[in-house]
Design a protein around this motif. Structure first.
Motif, PDB file in Angstrom:
ATOM      1  N   MET A  69       0.843  -1.198   0.000  1.00  0.00           N
ATOM      2  CA  MET A  69       0.000   0.000   0.000  1.00  0.00           C
ATOM      3  C   MET A  69       0.881   1.251   0.000  1.00  0.00           C
ATOM      4  N   LYS A  93      -1.126  -4.020   2.168  1.00  0.00           N
ATOM      5  CA  LYS A  93      -2.557  -3.678   2.141  1.00  0.00           C
ATOM      6  C   LYS A  93      -3.264  -4.339   3.307  1.00  0.00           C
ATOM      7  N   ASP A 131       0.355   2.578  -3.389  1.00  0.00           N
ATOM      8  CA  ASP A 131      -0.232   1.559  -4.251  1.00  0.00           C
ATOM      9  C   ASP A 131       0.522   1.465  -5.580  1.00  0.00           C
ATOM     10  N   GLU A 171     -14.305   6.493   2.359  1.00  0.00           N
ATOM     11  CA  GLU A 171     -13.800   5.154   2.057  1.00  0.00           C
ATOM     12  C   GLU A 171     -12.401   5.156   1.448  1.00  0.00           C
ATOM     13  N   GLU A 207      -8.481   4.013   1.097  1.00  0.00           N
ATOM     14  CA  GLU A 207      -7.842   2.718   1.303  1.00  0.00           C
ATOM     15  C   GLU A 207      -6.786   2.790   2.380  1.00  0.00           C
ATOM     16  N   VAL A 213      -9.179  -1.578   5.898  1.00  0.00           N
ATOM     17  CA  VAL A 213      -8.331  -0.496   5.392  1.00  0.00           C
ATOM     18  C   VAL A 213      -6.911  -0.666   5.918  1.00  0.00           C
TER      19      VAL A 213
END
Ligand SMILES: Nc1ncnc2c1ncn2[C@@H]1O[C@H](COP(=O)(O)OP(=O)(O)O)[C@@H](O)[C@H]1O
Ligand SMILES: [Mg+2]
Lengths: 421, 385
Positions: free
Chosen positions: B27, B53, B88, B178, B180, B212
């Motif tokens: 991530m 992640k 990411d 929302e 990540e 998350v």
């Protein structure tokens, strides 16, 4: 939540059985009295040096006692007169009686002067007749008219009747460029005398303009001040406050040195060939001069409240807004700007109210086109042609306007929300 | 607090977990990141860190160790002086903060004081152009998640909430769109202890249910141990150790980590020899003990680290490999356990924690006793000042 199921409202009692509210009030009375004692000297002082003079000024602007005091019987007799024809015998009789008293008390001269202000040249008519009147006897009417044709002038009597009122709006009419016609109607003054209304407007819009300029200059400065490290911020703040430490006159003269036609800026522009000798800019002794100098002088009053408010806004608010996805401008507009409104509003009202009553700077650098209403108020207060009552009327209008603006502002923004520093 | 009391077998080494996540895009990836504010000193020194992640990674360290700076570089409020940060898989050094889509909880919450709770939560949705009805639904869901959905909080201003409630709202606001990745900078720092411990669990549960990725910054080691999948221990701009909580506690790799995480006894000495990973150490008072050679070599000065609950007083020879002499200084009764402070090898702050079990012996100050521990529980680390 748990507090929802509270017992129905019931009067609470203190330990001695008196209602709690009454007990609380009693215990606070002493406190309140002490607080009042603390501010009482200041209140008293303000009452003496501030409230009383203002009331006196307002009273003076409508007070018109001369005719009523020095020609009391005439004033009374004129009340029954319709104003169509030369007044009847009783009016002349009253005038004769007043004149005899007036000559004895040496007040007739003042009455004559007062009438002369309304009807130029009337003083000699009055004085001449007054000197003879004690030799006459009733009926007076013919004798007055015989002595001077002017006593048949209906206008003279109308004005006398009008001015026998103790409270008169005359000066307020003058202050907004109106006057009484000889028929007693309210009419605009002739063009050449119309100065005040225009000046009130000019004072208002120039004050708004100066306030707007101050906002535009002060907002970025304050923002920078508030975001710099303390050491640098303090230094910059001193620079902003520097004008406060030099005399107003010095600052204004500095602007004269800078802006006049042979001044620093013009010389520089000529030297750089941006303008030629004939094209020297007029930047002072006109509106530009007033606006430039006053913006400079009033700027700190905008910076200080803005700065003090901005300093309390943590940078994390803007960061939070950005991290939530707001474009920097949107973050500023939605989050930062609303939080600065208390300071912005305080600065605006402060600068505007100071500007609208400003005197010294427009007087020095305003020329003809840049003077404010306060300059004319001052003019009416000094010199041999002083019209104190007109000055009082103008000042009262200004005062009421300021109070109105303050009230309006309070309705719109709420004075309790302001932060002056 | 972190009393694991039962001596148990050390788990399989989990330390280098990065290897298991190779097939998945991290991530966040820090690549040789350096940061200097003044051009003279580095606040962050050559940081390499990969956050998987769905992971809950905590940056733990004393104040001024550069944790916030790291977080701010991820959020985009500070630029890395050197190196690259990938979000990411995409390098983000030149992406402005508002385009990174990262949720952030600030230490003082940074709730907008002039907006109501509902407006605060709707703000990130508004700037994303979410229509009103959807936004309302999302706001409600986010408030429900932090247990603020009921009780008429929507219309209140932040100032009308308690600290804990503000904290919840700040959390909801960082999650409502929302993202990540969520960054939290000491979010519980302003709460009282009880509420803090409650919120720790709550945040952990929210993390588990939403999946998350969280990067969490704290200087409270208890908090870090409670919540994290992995902890990066920072000191002086350098990650001292990166490991799951249990590894960090039981297998500290250097003296700083041993000292910083949990309670720790230190004994100073000199390493005489190393044999098969087992070191012979001569303590300052001349006694010899065995320890795991972790971060020191033969002939070097070393600092031995032993957890208080791993020390036995008057032990069975079968449990411990050897014993040293100690003098009892103070006995503190704490209900569930007893702390015995004693002088061992010149260290007068040597603490032994014993469970208050039936028949446990209580010692008197001044008493001379033998103390011992298993060799695996004693780690020979670098000699810090
Ligand atoms: N904006 C800044 N300007 C200059 N130095 C800073 C700034 N922010 C932090 N520092 C310095 O960087 C170091 C690390 O700070 P920080 O990242 O806030 O540490 P932590 O969050 O671990 O307490 C500190 O020495 C601090 O003084
Ligand atoms: Mg920090």
């Amino acid at each position: 939540m748990a507090s929802r199921e509270r017992a129905p409202k019931q009067e609470l009692l203190a330990a001695d059985g008196t209602p709690l509210k009454a007990a609380l009030r009693r215990s606070q009375t002493v406190e309140r009295r002490r607080a009042f004692m603390l501010v009482a000297p200041l209140l008293f002082f303000l009452l003496i040096v501030f409230v009383v003079p203002i009331i006196a000024m307002m009273w003076r602007s409508v007070y018109n006692p001369e005719i009523r005091n020095y020609l009391p019987q005439t004033a009374a007799a004129l009340q029954d007169w319709e104003g169509q024809d030369v007044p009847p015998e009783p009016v002349f009789q009253a005038m004769a009686a007043d004149m005899i008293v007036g000559v004895e008390n040496r007040t007739i001269g003042r009455a004559a002067a007062r009438i002369n202000r309304e009807i130029p040249g009337a003083r000699s008519t009055v004085m001449r007749t007054a000197r003879q009147v004690d030799e006459w006897s009733a009926p007076y009417r013919e004798k007055f008219i015989e002595a001077d044709e002017d006593w048949t002038n209906i206008e003279f009597w109308r004005i006398l009747k009008r001015e026998s009122r103790v409270v008169t709006p005359t000066y307020y009419l003058l202050a907004v460029d109106y006057e009484y016609s000889s028929e007693g109607e309210i009419v605009p003054r002739s063009e050449v005398y119309q100065v005040y209304k225009q000046l009130f407007w000019r004072t208002a819009w120039m004050s708004v303009f100066i306030t707007a300029l101050c906002v535009m200059l002060a907002y970025p400065i304050s923002y920078m001040l508030a975001t710099q490290p303390t050491r640098i911020a303090n230094l910059l703040l001193i620079l902003v406050l520097l004008p406060f430490w030099t005399s107003l006159l010095v600052r204004t003269s500095a602007w004269i040195v800078l802006l006049q036609q042979q001044g620093v800026i013009n010389e520089l522009l000529v030297a750089l060939n941006i303008i030629d000798e004939t094209g020297r800019l007029r930047m002072i002794y006109n509106r530009t001069g007033t606006i430039v100098a006053m913006t400079h002088i009033l700027l700190p009053f905008m910076v200080l409240p803005l700065y003090s408010v901005m300093k309390t806004i943590p940078p994390s608010y803007l960061r939070a807004a950005k991290s939530l996805g707001a474009h920097p401008f949107r973050a500023w507009w939605r989050v930062y700007f609303p939080l600065t409104i208390p300071g912005l509003a305080a600065g605006c009202i402060l600068v505007f109210i100071l500007a609208i009553g400003y005197y010294i700077t427009p007087a020095l650098v305003g020329g003809d086109s840049g003077i404010f209403i306060s300059n004319l108020i001052a003019q009416n207060m000094q010199g041999s042609s002083a019209q104190l009552k007109l000055a009082a009327a103008l000042a009262t209008i200004l005062l009421v306007a300021v109070l109105f603006i303050y009230w309006l502002f309070n309705r719109l923004v709420g004075v309790d929300k302001l932060k002056f520093g | 607090m972190n009393d694991t009391s039962e001596p148990h077998v050390a788990p399989e080494p989990l330390a280098k977990t990065d290897g298991t996540q190779d097939e998945q895009q991290p991530m966040v990836l820090f690549e040789e990141v350096q940061k200097s504010y003044d051009g003279e000193s580095l606040v962050v020194k050559n940081l390499n860190l990969s956050v998987a992640k769905g992971e809950f990674l905590t940056m733990l360290g004393p104040s001024g160790s550069g944790k916030t700076t790291c977080l701010m570089m991820v959020a985009g409020f500070e630029a890395a002086t050197h190196g690259e940060i990938y979000l990411d898989g995409r390098p983000i050094n030149s992406v402005p903060p508002h385009k990174r889509g990262i949720g952030m909880v600030f230490q003082n919450y940074a709730l907008f004081p002039h907006m109501t709770i509902a407006e605060n939560l709707a703000f990130p949705l508004q700037v994303r152009g979410v229509n009103k009805a959807d936004a309302e639904k999302k706001v409600q869901r986010a408030l429900d998640m932090v247990q603020m959905g009921e009780g008429g909080f929507h219309g209140r201003r932040p100032a009308q909430l308690s600290g804990g409630q503000q904290q919840r709202v700040a959390l909801a606001r960082a999650l409502v769109f929302e993202p990540e990745l969520v960054l939290m900078d000491e979010p519980l720092g302003a709460l009282d202890k009880q509420l803090r411990e409650h919120m720790q669990l709550e945040i952990k549960h929210i993390h588990e249910s939403l999946g998350v990725t969280v990067i969490y910054v704290t200087h409270d080691q208890g908090e870090a141990l409670t919540m994290s999948d992995r902890i990066a221990v920072f000191n002086d701009g350098v990650i001292q150790q990166l490991a799951p909580p249990e590894v960090l506690y039981e297998k500290p790799e250097n003296a700083f980590v041993a000292q910083f995480i949990g309670e720790n006894n230190t004994l100073h000495g000199k390493m005489r020899s190393v044999n098969d990973g087992i070191a012979r150490v001569e303590l300052t008072d001349g006694e010899h003990v065995q320890a795991l050679a972790i971060n020191a070599g033969p002939g070097e000065r070393t600092q031995l680290s032993i957890r208080p609950e791993r020390v036995e007083i008057d032990p069975d020879e079968s449990v411990t490999d050897h014993t040293v002499t100690g003098r009892v200084e103070e006995v503190i009764y704490l209900g569930d356990h007893i702390r015995t402070r004693m002088t061992v090898a010149g260290n007068s702050d040597f603490v032994v924690k014993t469970r208050n079990r039936l028949g446990a012996r209580r010692f008197k100050p001044g008493e001379k006793v033998r103390v011992g521990w298993a060799t695996e529980d004693c780690r020979a680390l670098d000699h810090s000042a």
